[in-house]
Scaffold this motif. Structure first.
Motif, PDB file in Angstrom:
ATOM      1  N   PRO A  73      40.947 -40.136  22.282  1.00 28.03           N
ATOM      2  CA  PRO A  73      39.218 -40.305  22.377  1.00 28.03           C
ATOM      3  C   PRO A  73      38.932 -40.654  23.592  1.00 28.03           C
ATOM      4  O   PRO A  73      39.827 -41.242  24.330  1.00 28.03           O
ATOM      5  CB  PRO A  73      39.146 -41.291  21.418  1.00 28.03           C
ATOM      6  CG  PRO A  73      40.503 -41.954  21.150  1.00 28.03           C
ATOM      7  CD  PRO A  73      41.285 -41.181  21.517  1.00 28.03           C
ATOM      8  N   LEU A  74      37.848 -40.244  24.074  1.00 25.44           N
ATOM      9  CA  LEU A  74      37.380 -40.440  25.239  1.00 25.44           C
ATOM     10  C   LEU A  74      37.208 -42.320  25.622  1.00 25.44           C
ATOM     11  O   LEU A  74      37.251 -42.542  26.807  1.00 25.44           O
ATOM     12  CB  LEU A  74      36.009 -40.074  25.659  1.00 25.44           C
ATOM     13  CG  LEU A  74      35.345 -40.229  27.068  1.00 25.44           C
ATOM     14  CD1 LEU A  74      36.269 -39.393  28.177  1.00 25.44           C
ATOM     15  CD2 LEU A  74      33.751 -39.757  26.876  1.00 25.44           C
ATOM     16  N   LYS A  75      37.041 -42.869  24.626  1.00 26.74           N
ATOM     17  CA  LYS A  75      36.956 -44.236  24.637  1.00 26.74           C
ATOM     18  C   LYS A  75      38.149 -44.978  25.273  1.00 26.74           C
ATOM     19  O   LYS A  75      38.035 -46.334  25.845  1.00 26.74           O
ATOM     20  CB  LYS A  75      36.615 -45.157  23.322  1.00 26.74           C
ATOM     21  CG  LYS A  75      37.736 -45.009  22.360  1.00 26.74           C
ATOM     22  CD  LYS A  75      37.827 -45.743  21.035  1.00 26.74           C
ATOM     23  CE  LYS A  75      38.944 -45.484  20.352  1.00 26.74           C
ATOM     24  NZ  LYS A  75      38.577 -45.943  18.809  1.00 26.74           N
ATOM     25  N   ILE A  76      39.442 -44.321  25.330  1.00 22.07           N
ATOM     26  CA  ILE A  76      40.281 -44.909  25.962  1.00 22.07           C
ATOM     27  C   ILE A  76      40.292 -45.074  27.406  1.00 22.07           C
ATOM     28  O   ILE A  76      41.028 -45.743  28.137  1.00 22.07           O
ATOM     29  CB  ILE A  76      41.595 -44.108  25.711  1.00 22.07           C
ATOM     30  CG1 ILE A  76      42.963 -45.061  25.744  1.00 22.07           C
ATOM     31  CG2 ILE A  76      41.862 -42.790  26.555  1.00 22.07           C
ATOM     32  CD1 ILE A  76      44.099 -44.145  25.228  1.00 22.07           C
ATOM     33  N   PHE A  77      39.469 -44.514  28.171  1.00 21.35           N
ATOM     34  CA  PHE A  77      39.117 -44.446  29.549  1.00 21.35           C
ATOM     35  C   PHE A  77      38.190 -45.968  29.747  1.00 21.35           C
ATOM     36  O   PHE A  77      37.987 -46.307  31.066  1.00 21.35           O
ATOM     37  CB  PHE A  77      38.354 -43.371  30.128  1.00 21.35           C
ATOM     38  CG  PHE A  77      39.391 -42.390  30.414  1.00 21.35           C
ATOM     39  CD1 PHE A  77      40.239 -42.037  31.286  1.00 21.35           C
ATOM     40  CD2 PHE A  77      39.427 -41.237  29.365  1.00 21.35           C
ATOM     41  CE1 PHE A  77      41.146 -41.191  31.487  1.00 21.35           C
ATOM     42  CE2 PHE A  77      40.120 -40.350  29.372  1.00 21.35           C
ATOM     43  CZ  PHE A  77      41.288 -40.160  30.522  1.00 21.35           C
ATOM     44  N   TYR A  78      37.521 -46.535  28.757  1.00 23.77           N
ATOM     45  CA  TYR A  78      36.752 -47.490  29.189  1.00 23.77           C
ATOM     46  C   TYR A  78      36.986 -48.752  28.339  1.00 23.77           C
ATOM     47  O   TYR A  78      36.742 -49.958  28.749  1.00 23.77           O
ATOM     48  CB  TYR A  78      35.253 -47.010  28.254  1.00 23.77           C
ATOM     49  CG  TYR A  78      34.768 -45.778  29.013  1.00 23.77           C
ATOM     50  CD1 TYR A  78      34.142 -45.997  30.376  1.00 23.77           C
ATOM     51  CD2 TYR A  78      34.867 -44.655  28.406  1.00 23.77           C
ATOM     52  CE1 TYR A  78      33.761 -44.901  30.981  1.00 23.77           C
ATOM     53  CE2 TYR A  78      34.478 -43.586  29.090  1.00 23.77           C
ATOM     54  CZ  TYR A  78      33.972 -43.464  30.202  1.00 23.77           C
ATOM     55  OH  TYR A  78      33.304 -42.632  30.972  1.00 23.77           O
ATOM     56  N   THR A  79      37.667 -48.701  27.207  1.00 21.13           N
ATOM     57  CA  THR A  79      38.556 -50.055  26.731  1.00 21.13           C
ATOM     58  C   THR A  79      39.668 -49.480  26.220  1.00 21.13           C
ATOM     59  O   THR A  79      40.092 -48.458  25.848  1.00 21.13           O
ATOM     60  CB  THR A  79      37.679 -50.741  25.432  1.00 21.13           C
ATOM     61  OG1 THR A  79      37.922 -49.513  24.249  1.00 21.13           O
ATOM     62  CG2 THR A  79      36.359 -50.722  25.612  1.00 21.13           C
ATOM     63  N   LEU A  80      40.839 -50.292  26.803  1.00 23.30           N
ATOM     64  CA  LEU A  80      42.076 -49.883  26.638  1.00 23.30           C
ATOM     65  C   LEU A  80      42.631 -50.456  25.304  1.00 23.30           C
ATOM     66  O   LEU A  80      42.105 -51.728  24.637  1.00 23.30           O
ATOM     67  CB  LEU A  80      43.075 -50.640  27.755  1.00 23.30           C
ATOM     68  CG  LEU A  80      42.397 -49.983  29.212  1.00 23.30           C
ATOM     69  CD1 LEU A  80      43.543 -50.622  30.188  1.00 23.30           C
ATOM     70  CD2 LEU A  80      42.395 -48.637  29.294  1.00 23.30           C
ATOM     71  N   PRO A  81      43.589 -49.845  24.689  1.00 25.24           N
ATOM     72  CA  PRO A  81      44.305 -50.436  23.620  1.00 25.24           C
ATOM     73  C   PRO A  81      44.646 -52.057  23.301  1.00 25.24           C
ATOM     74  O   PRO A  81      44.552 -52.537  22.635  1.00 25.24           O
ATOM     75  CB  PRO A  81      45.607 -49.519  23.156  1.00 25.24           C
ATOM     76  CG  PRO A  81      45.167 -48.362  23.834  1.00 25.24           C
ATOM     77  CD  PRO A  81      44.387 -48.572  24.997  1.00 25.24           C
ATOM     78  N   LYS A  82      45.152 -52.390  24.597  1.00 21.44           N
ATOM     79  CA  LYS A  82      45.246 -53.764  25.033  1.00 21.44           C
ATOM     80  C   LYS A  82      44.938 -54.052  26.439  1.00 21.44           C
ATOM     81  O   LYS A  82      45.782 -53.451  27.235  1.00 21.44           O
ATOM     82  CB  LYS A  82      46.604 -53.949  24.432  1.00 21.44           C
ATOM     83  CG  LYS A  82      46.908 -55.417  24.594  1.00 21.44           C
ATOM     84  CD  LYS A  82      48.357 -55.998  24.198  1.00 21.44           C
ATOM     85  CE  LYS A  82      48.586 -57.375  24.308  1.00 21.44           C
ATOM     86  NZ  LYS A  82      49.982 -57.707  23.848  1.00 21.44           N
ATOM     87  N   GLU A  83      44.402 -54.886  26.710  1.00 17.79           N
ATOM     88  CA  GLU A  83      44.105 -55.188  27.906  1.00 17.79           C
ATOM     89  C   GLU A  83      43.704 -56.688  28.146  1.00 17.79           C
ATOM     90  O   GLU A  83      42.947 -57.525  27.549  1.00 17.79           O
ATOM     91  CB  GLU A  83      42.616 -54.369  28.502  1.00 17.79           C
ATOM     92  CG  GLU A  83      41.743 -54.684  27.819  1.00 17.79           C
ATOM     93  CD  GLU A  83      40.502 -53.570  28.414  1.00 17.79           C
ATOM     94  OE1 GLU A  83      40.232 -53.574  29.627  1.00 17.79           O
ATOM     95  OE2 GLU A  83      39.599 -53.111  27.616  1.00 17.79           O
ATOM     96  N   LYS A  84      44.159 -56.979  29.514  1.00 21.38           N
ATOM     97  CA  LYS A  84      43.759 -58.123  30.105  1.00 21.38           C
ATOM     98  C   LYS A  84      42.398 -58.138  30.321  1.00 21.38           C
ATOM     99  O   LYS A  84      41.909 -57.250  30.971  1.00 21.38           O
ATOM    100  CB  LYS A  84      44.635 -58.506  31.048  1.00 21.38           C
ATOM    101  CG  LYS A  84      45.502 -59.706  31.285  1.00 21.38           C
ATOM    102  CD  LYS A  84      45.937 -60.584  32.587  1.00 21.38           C
ATOM    103  CE  LYS A  84      47.320 -60.107  33.018  1.00 21.38           C
ATOM    104  NZ  LYS A  84      47.851 -60.797  34.137  1.00 21.38           N
ATOM    105  N   LEU A  85      41.569 -59.233  30.141  1.00 21.75           N
ATOM    106  CA  LEU A  85      40.019 -59.038  30.516  1.00 21.75           C
ATOM    107  C   LEU A  85      39.977 -59.555  31.723  1.00 21.75           C
ATOM    108  O   LEU A  85      39.454 -60.601  32.150  1.00 21.75           O
ATOM    109  CB  LEU A  85      39.458 -59.980  29.769  1.00 21.75           C
ATOM    110  CG  LEU A  85      39.211 -59.373  28.244  1.00 21.75           C
ATOM    111  CD1 LEU A  85      38.478 -60.100  27.059  1.00 21.75           C
ATOM    112  CD2 LEU A  85      38.779 -57.997  28.205  1.00 21.75           C
ATOM    113  N   ASN A  86      40.367 -58.547  32.985  1.00 16.52           N
ATOM    114  CA  ASN A  86      40.165 -58.856  34.247  1.00 16.52           C
ATOM    115  C   ASN A  86      39.371 -57.624  34.916  1.00 16.52           C
ATOM    116  O   ASN A  86      39.401 -56.523  34.330  1.00 16.52           O
ATOM    117  CB  ASN A  86      41.441 -58.800  35.067  1.00 16.52           C
ATOM    118  CG  ASN A  86      42.268 -60.067  34.701  1.00 16.52           C
ATOM    119  OD1 ASN A  86      41.654 -61.183  34.309  1.00 16.52           O
ATOM    120  ND2 ASN A  86      43.431 -60.072  34.954  1.00 16.52           N
ATOM    121  N   LEU A  87      38.663 -57.799  35.829  1.00 14.30           N
ATOM    122  CA  LEU A  87      37.756 -56.941  36.243  1.00 14.30           C
ATOM    123  C   LEU A  87      38.628 -56.058  37.390  1.00 14.30           C
ATOM    124  O   LEU A  87      39.836 -56.481  37.861  1.00 14.30           O
ATOM    125  CB  LEU A  87      36.666 -57.269  37.354  1.00 14.30           C
ATOM    126  CG  LEU A  87      35.394 -57.848  36.631  1.00 14.30           C
ATOM    127  CD1 LEU A  87      34.367 -58.404  37.619  1.00 14.30           C
ATOM    128  CD2 LEU A  87      34.813 -56.768  35.499  1.00 14.30           C
TER     129      LEU A  87
END
Ligand SMILES: Cc1cc2nc3c(=O)[nH]c(=O)nc-3n(C[C@H](O)[C@H](O)[C@H](O)COP(=O)(O)OP(=O)(O)OC[C@H]3O[C@@H](n4cnc5c(N)ncnc54)[C@H](O)[C@@H]3O)c2cc1C
Ligand code: SF4
Ligand code: SF4
Ligand code: FES
Lengths: 352, 269
Positions: A73-87
């Motif tokens: 899905p395109l969303k994977i470019f905007y929120t990752l399945p698991k991510e550190k919340l860093n800019l």
């Protein structure tokens, strides 16, 4: 912005990539092998899938044009399945090619969630800002595609920076934003103005896929879009939820592969000696999704969770923003090991 | 851009043992957190977890923020092992809070069950600062046993200003008050139901039967205010966990009037 449609030859396609590469890390569709999907109703459908991967110009032969949407899905470019919340590092700008109209529709849902409301999600906003979307018309469809049933066309009309339509020879290129316009202006010499004939060729191809896809979708008897909210709400007590949920293995695949599903969980991970906030995609099909302390759980049973997914998509979102949160991409159908099919559920609910 | 998911530090200034399972944590956040009564915050400890709690203190006293927390699970159990001066994470406030302006000129019935009195204490203290604006305030409070009653000394003080009824599910030798569920004291209320609102907070089952009782007593659905407890992660209307019908409880609530939610399925579960 002035509506201008350009023409780009096949040969100049590579030069377009070179142009993009100067400013963006490109993601391009890549074939990931034969999957042997065939249509029960006799359509001769393509058997290949595509995923969007990082492009390196030395390996252009690995890449291809995708006639229909990618696996992820395109969303994977905007929120990752698991991510550190860093800019992100400010320079990290990406261009995604091979985006289809179902994905663009879903972006409206994701935008509402992450950009809308009282607080903007800075991580999503930054990725959105740094991303160039190069979409394309669909020139074929998968067995599971049903965008048209939701009145979403298999070709983009808004929401892209640049859109490609595939002609028998070369491409038509449409600009949808200032970001897109800048790229085109940088490469003025490789584009020419499209001719009326080329535009009618594009329109003819668009009409053709609409006709074929409509015929295919008809066989599934999906109820009309405007009835869906009522059908799903009125179907609250339907037996179908229990029947279908019996087979669900709670893998969460439907949620994770879905273009519009957005739920997440805030958590923490240990990095060295410190704990840092992480965000994980979450799935409403998971047993603990709605559990509260003391053991109360409004989504205790699997059938309640399956139904919850539909209520969220076909009732919550229409109530809140007037849009159904399903784009008809069929990813949830494809991924489900239990063969739970959203088309069938909507159809059966409408029969009841 | 600010990271809305990142808590700020708050130090525990004092811990008050209220009941065997409930403690009040008096916190001093590093930056001022101004809240409206009924709004909630997300409290966290690194490596343990994060959960929503409603401040139980007076919103007009800005220097301190009390959270009254029952020990029920992973995070809350851990919080109960902490001592003064420990640093916690806090973010918020979130949600709508009680619409106390709308209560002006009315009689207010406040019904609490168990730890549900925590947000209601904040409400009562907020109402006290403009006491003359309200026709009457009446509190009905129930807990499991006399030992589980919160804020006993303070309730004695409140009794000088407002009507109070207390009940316990099961009494003991020393208990001389009412025994029975909170619904058993919701009768012969000295209130005019046509100009009264009810504010209810407690466990789901208590809220359900209290609401039904209040409807019987003649309260209109729009005059019954409920604090809904749903699973929450973000508190910001983004993570999707707290959906209830067309609402996100964290964003559109946690306070709803019954009128808004009466047609939604399974609200008490
Ligand atoms: C708006 C709101 C205000 C609240 N105010 C108070 C208060 O003032 N005092 C008080 O004692 N309790 C309050 N609660 C309940 C409190 O949030 C739970 O007791 C707490 O989440 C329990 O966490 P735990 O890790 O100890 O429990 P466990 O049972 O071990 O874990 C529960 C798990 O579910 C998650 N979870 C998410 N939302 C909730 C939820 N609403 N309830 C329970 N678990 C949840 C937790 O993060 C955790 O992972 C409130 C809840 C809400 C929604
Ligand atoms: S519900 Fe299924 S078909 Fe609809 S957007 Fe999500 S994955 Fe695609
Ligand atoms: S993909 Fe299918 S099996 Fe997996 S959680 Fe969704 S409905 Fe259940
Ligand atoms: S807690 Fe995340 S949407 Fe309400």
């Amino acid at each position: 912005m002035e509506e201008v449609i350009y023409y780009l030859t096949q040969e100049n396609g590579l030069r377009f990539l070179n142009l993009l590469e100067k400013e963006y890390q490109i993601y391009l569709p890549q074939i990931i092998g034969e999957k042997g999907i065939f249509c029960d109703f006799g359509y001769d459908l393509p058997k290949t899938d595509f995923r969007l991967v990082k492009y390196a110009s030395s390996k252009i032969s690995d890449f291809t044009l995708n006639p229909y949407r990618s696996i992820e899905p395109l969303k994977i470019f905007y929120t990752l399945p698991k991510e550190k919340l860093n800019l992100l590092d400010k320079e990290e700008r990406i261009a995604i090619l091979g985006v289809k109209n179902c994905d663009l529709y879903s972006l409206k849902i994701q935008d509402y969630v992450f950009l809308g409301g009282e607080v903007t999600d800075p991580f999503y906003a930054q990725r959105r800002e740094n991303t160039l979307i190069v979409s394309g018309d669909c020139s074929a469809f998968k067995e599971v595609c049903f965008c048209l049933a939701l009145e979403i066309n298999p070709f983009p009309e808004e929401g892209f920076d640049i859109n490609f339509s595939f002609l028998d020879s070369g491409f038509l290129v449409e600009v949808g934003s200032e970001k897109g316009e800048k790229i085109i202006n940088d490469g003025k010499d490789i584009f020419s103005l499209a001719t009326t004939e080329q535009i009618s060729e594009r329109d003819k191809k668009r009409r053709e896929i609409v006709k074929n896809l409509n015929e295919h979708i008809k066989l599934h008897s999906i109820p009309p879009k405007n009835n869906l909210q009522k059908i799903v709400k009125d179907g609250f007590g339907s037996a179908i939820w229990k029947e279908e949920a019996l087979r669900c293995v709670e893998c969460g695949g439907c949620n994770f592969s879905c273009d519009t599903c957005h739920c997440f969980l805030l958590s923490e991970d240990r990095f060295g000696n410190a704990h840092e906030r992480v965000r994980l995609w979450d799935a409403c099909l998971y047993a603990n999704f709605a559990k509260v302390a003391g053991g109360a759980n409004p989504l205790r049973y699997r059938y309640q969770r399956l139904r919850n997914r539909y209520l969220k998509k076909f009732d919550f979102f229409p109530e809140n923003i007037g849009l159904i949160a399903c784009c008809g991409c069929g990813r949830c159908i494809e991924v489900c090991p239990a063969k739970i099919d959203i088309r069938k559920i909507l159809r059966e609910l409408s029969i009841e | 851009m600010k990271n809305p998911y990142q808590p700020i530090e708050a130090v525990i200034e004092e811990i008050i043992q209220e009941t065997p399972t409930i403690r009040t944590f008096v916190l001093k956040p590093k930056e001022l957190i101004e809240f409206k009564t009924g709004q909630f915050v997300e409290l966290s400890f690194p490596g343990v977890g994060e959960a929503p709690f409603t401040p139980s203190s007076n919103p007009n006293i800005k220097e301190r923020l009390d959270l009254t927390i029952m020990n029920v699970g992973r995070l809350t159990q851990f919080l109960h092992t902490l001592s003064k001066d420990t640093i916690l994470g806090i973010r918020g406030p979130y949600g709508n809070g009680y619409p106390i302006e709308e209560f002006e000129g009315k009689e207010i019935l406040i019904v609490g069950g168990g730890v549900g009195l925590a947000p209601l204490r904040s409400l009562i203290l907020a109402l006290f600062s403009k006491l003359e604006k309200y026709k009457k305030i009446f509190l009905c409070y129930g807990a499991r046993t006399p030992k589980d009653l919160l804020y006993k000394d303070q309730i004695l003080q409140w009794q000088k200003k407002i009507g109070v009824r207390i009940t316990v599910d099961t009494g003991d030798e020393s208990w001389k008050g009412n025994v029975g569920l909170v619904t058993s004291i919701l009768k012969d209320l000295p209130l005019k139901m046509d100009n009264a609102v009810a504010v209810v907070c407690g466990p789901p089952i208590m809220m359900k039967f209290t609401t039904l009782r209040l409807l019987e007593l003649g309260f209109k659905p729009k005059d019954i205010y409920l604090s809904m407890e749903k699973n929450m992660s973000c508190g910001l209307g983004k993570c999707g966990h707290c959906r209830m019908g067309k609402y996100y409880v964290c964003r559109d609530g946690p306070v709803f009037c019954f009128e808004e939610i009466k047609d939604i399925h399974d609200i008490w579960e």
